[in-house]
Design an enzyme around this catalytic site. Structure first.
Site, PDB file in Angstrom:
ATOM      1  N   ASP A   7      46.303  41.183  29.897  1.00  0.00           N
ATOM      2  CA  ASP A   7      46.825  42.424  30.466  1.00  0.00           C
ATOM      3  C   ASP A   7      47.460  43.242  29.337  1.00  0.00           C
ATOM      4  O   ASP A   7      48.232  42.698  28.550  1.00  0.00           O
ATOM      5  CB  ASP A   7      47.879  42.044  31.524  1.00  0.00           C
ATOM      6  CG  ASP A   7      48.392  43.235  32.295  1.00  0.00           C
ATOM      7  OD1 ASP A   7      47.863  44.338  32.109  1.00  0.00           O
ATOM      8  OD2 ASP A   7      49.345  43.058  33.067  1.00  0.00           O
ATOM      9  N   ASP A 102      43.457  47.961  32.872  1.00  0.00           N
ATOM     10  CA  ASP A 102      44.142  47.333  31.746  1.00  0.00           C
ATOM     11  C   ASP A 102      44.239  45.821  31.848  1.00  0.00           C
ATOM     12  O   ASP A 102      45.021  45.212  31.126  1.00  0.00           O
ATOM     13  CB  ASP A 102      45.536  47.939  31.570  1.00  0.00           C
ATOM     14  CG  ASP A 102      46.414  47.721  32.782  1.00  0.00           C
ATOM     15  OD1 ASP A 102      45.906  47.243  33.808  1.00  0.00           O
ATOM     16  OD2 ASP A 102      47.613  48.026  32.705  1.00  0.00           O
ATOM     17  N   GLU A 103      43.456  45.177  32.701  1.00  0.00           N
ATOM     18  CA  GLU A 103      43.527  43.711  32.751  1.00  0.00           C
ATOM     19  C   GLU A 103      42.183  43.103  33.099  1.00  0.00           C
ATOM     20  O   GLU A 103      41.380  43.713  33.805  1.00  0.00           O
ATOM     21  CB  GLU A 103      44.607  43.230  33.729  1.00  0.00           C
ATOM     22  CG  GLU A 103      44.444  43.745  35.120  1.00  0.00           C
ATOM     23  CD  GLU A 103      45.607  43.380  36.051  1.00  0.00           C
ATOM     24  OE1 GLU A 103      46.195  42.296  35.911  1.00  0.00           O
ATOM     25  OE2 GLU A 103      45.888  44.188  36.937  1.00  0.00           O
TER      26      GLU A 103
END
Lengths: 426, 117
Positions: A7, A102-103
């Site tokens: 992340d 974002d992960e």
């Protein structure tokens, strides 16, 4: 099985700081569409106590006192940086599930020499190659990997990588006991309150609950969460994104709009974006819904939330989809209302390969339509999104969202590149 | 309107040119791509715009398009993109004295300067 959840730390704020080094030590927040709410905070802004999701207009006093800088969202930049991060990470595992911008989850089972070393290496490589900091959580299940990531981020002793699967049992229990049950993946506010009623406040207490009891009182989903907290995998890693049942494109306007023509232009523009997503996923739409919304918070104005679905012969051609969306919009629009939002939903999606011919259609039509749409895609890939579009969108988007303080699109626009000075070093 | 014989026919089939086959067909190659030629690490490559004329002797002119690769290690002979005082700065590795190497942050290595004639 050993899974990693990777992340990015403060993703949007980190992207902004990478391309504008002056922002590195500043309290910085990034605001949502139309500059409404805080969607990302730099480390400094977190220290000052700016809450996630806070409406920005309520933060102005704090912002003034501490000189917090607020930027509008720069989605072109974030999407490009996200693609770079995912590209670097996919080299570390045959199975990657991109979970959000974002992960992502990676399957690190069998990583050499071991998962923790691989986790530390990929963290260093993302920082070196892309310039963004990430945290890594390692565990036997997705739910535990999420928690491990949280520990990796919050507890400096882990150095950004928390190998929850490799910790000694007492250490594991101590970590879970120090974590609120609400931090566990899939435990929402309502479940949290109900769990509190049973005396379950921490992640450890939730892990020790009886799965059968949890299923009886709550749901199968929460039972799976309990099993996952005990290291029993219930959620598998999807190799690709799940095929979607609907595609939605919609956004609030910068200001309220009453007349039909600008609403039509906005609606045509959302139809185009929805068709871009549709074609990306190689799907055809069998129906189009257009909808309108007045501002639900303005109780002084008349309210109207209509929508209309129009069936189509399955297609990914922008022209019939836009025409159907506009005809639906024309039928639901009522004069005398100030609309805040319109949008388009594509439904009854079928894979492109399953296309069935229509009995009475011109046999040449599908080939012509796909040749035209491929040409449109190529033009837009070459000259930038929206370079070639239908006239129905108009040319002056007065409905466009407010993005008063957006940074340059450093990585996607050749005329907005960051500057590097040739001069004497300070 | 004269019908185009190579346009698809009503039954959906396409006519193909049926003369002598091209002798070059077996040697067909992809067109030259500047991206492929100039970019070794796409995920780690970023474009910058050069400002100032102090590095003309090194081949960097005001307004040049710079191709910066973060995957390449700084080494003697390389042009560096540094962060100093909150700004991006260009400097050849040699100009960066030994004592300053720890102090200035290397953001990336400039691989190409594309200069309009």
């Amino acid at each position: 099985m050993i899974l990693a959840l990777v992340d990015c730390n403060n993703f949007y704020a980190s992207c902004e700081q990478l391309f504008d080094p002056r922002l590195r030590d500043r309290a910085l927040v990034v605001l949502s569409n139309n500059d409404g709410c805080v969607v990302a905070r730099s480390a400094k802004a977190k220290e000052l106590g700016v809450p996630m999701g806070a409406p920005w207009h309520q933060m102005r006093e704090l912002a003034r006192r501490h000189q917090i800088l607020a930027l509008s969202s720069n989605y072109a930049l974030y999407a490009d940086m996200s693609a770079r991060v995912m590209e670097v990470l996919c080299a570390y595992s045959p199975t990657q599930e991109v979970y959000s911008i974002d992960e992502c989850f990676l399957d690190l089972t069998g990583a050499r020499p071991d998962a923790e070393t691989a986790g530390r290496l990929l963290r260093a490589e993302v920082l070196r190659l892309v310039g963004l900091p990430v945290s890594v959580g390692l565990a036997q299940t997705k739910t535990l990997a999420k928690l491990a990531n949280h520990f990796g981020k919050k507890r400096p002793e882990f150095g950004g990588v928390c190998p929850l699967h490799a910790l000694e049992e007492p250490e594991r229990r101590r970590l879970l006991a120090s974590t609120a049950a609400a931090e566990v993946w899939g435990v929402g506010p309502r479940t949290r309150r109900a769990l509190e009623g049973l005396g379950i406040r921490t992640a450890l207490q939730l892990a020790q609950a009886s799965p059968a009891d949890i299923r009886r009182r709550f749901s199968l989903t929460l039972e799976r969460t309990v099993r996952e907290l005990n290291g029993e995998p219930c959620h598998s890693l999807m190799a690709g994104p799940a095929r979607r049942k609907q595609i939605l494109s919609s956004r609030s306007f910068g200001s309220l709009i009453g007349e039909l023509p600008p609403l039509e232009e906005a609606c045509a523009s959302f139809a185009r974006r929805a068709v871009e997503k549709l074609r990306d996923q190689r799907l055809l739409a069998g129906s189009v819904t257009a909808f309108l919304r007045t501002n639900p918070h303005r109780e002084d104005l008349p309210r109207h939330f209509p929508g209309l679905c129009v069936p189509l012969p399955p297609t990914d051609d922008l022209r019939p989809i836009t025409a159907a969306a506009l005809s639906a919009l024309g039928r639901i629009w009522r004069p005398g209302h100030a609309y805040q939002k319109t949008g388009v939903i594509l439904g009854d999606l079928v894979p492109l390969e399953n296309r069935q011919g229509e009995l009475f259609e011109d046999a040449r039509a599908p080939a012509r339509s796909s040749a035209l749409m491929e040409a449109v895609d190529r033009v837009n890939r070459t000259f930038g999104r929206g370079s070639l579009k239908l006239l129905a969108e108009g040319s002056d988007p007065r409905w466009a969202m407010k993005a008063g303080n957006r940074s340059p699109r450093y990585t996607t626009r050749i005329d907005e590149l960051p500057r590097a000075l040739a001069g004497t070093l300070p | 309107m004269i019908p185009d014989p190579f346009e698809s026919s009503p039954c959906g089939a396409r006519l193909e040119p049926a003369g002598f086959p091209s002798p070059a067909a077996d040697f067909k190659d992809a067109a030259i791509s500047l991206d492929r030629a100039l970019i070794s690490h796409p995920a780690a490559t970023f474009f910058f715009r050069a400002g100032g004329s102090e590095l003309e002797s090194c081949g960097i002119f005001d307004g040049d398009l710079l191709i910066v690769d973060r995957a390449v290690a700084p080494a003697p002979g390389r042009m560096l993109l540094l962060v100093a005082d909150g700004e991006f700065r260009l400097a050849p590795f040699s100009r960066l004295g030994r004592e300053r190497q720890g102090e200035l942050e290397v953001w990336g290595v400039v691989r190409w300067a594309i200069h309009r004639l």
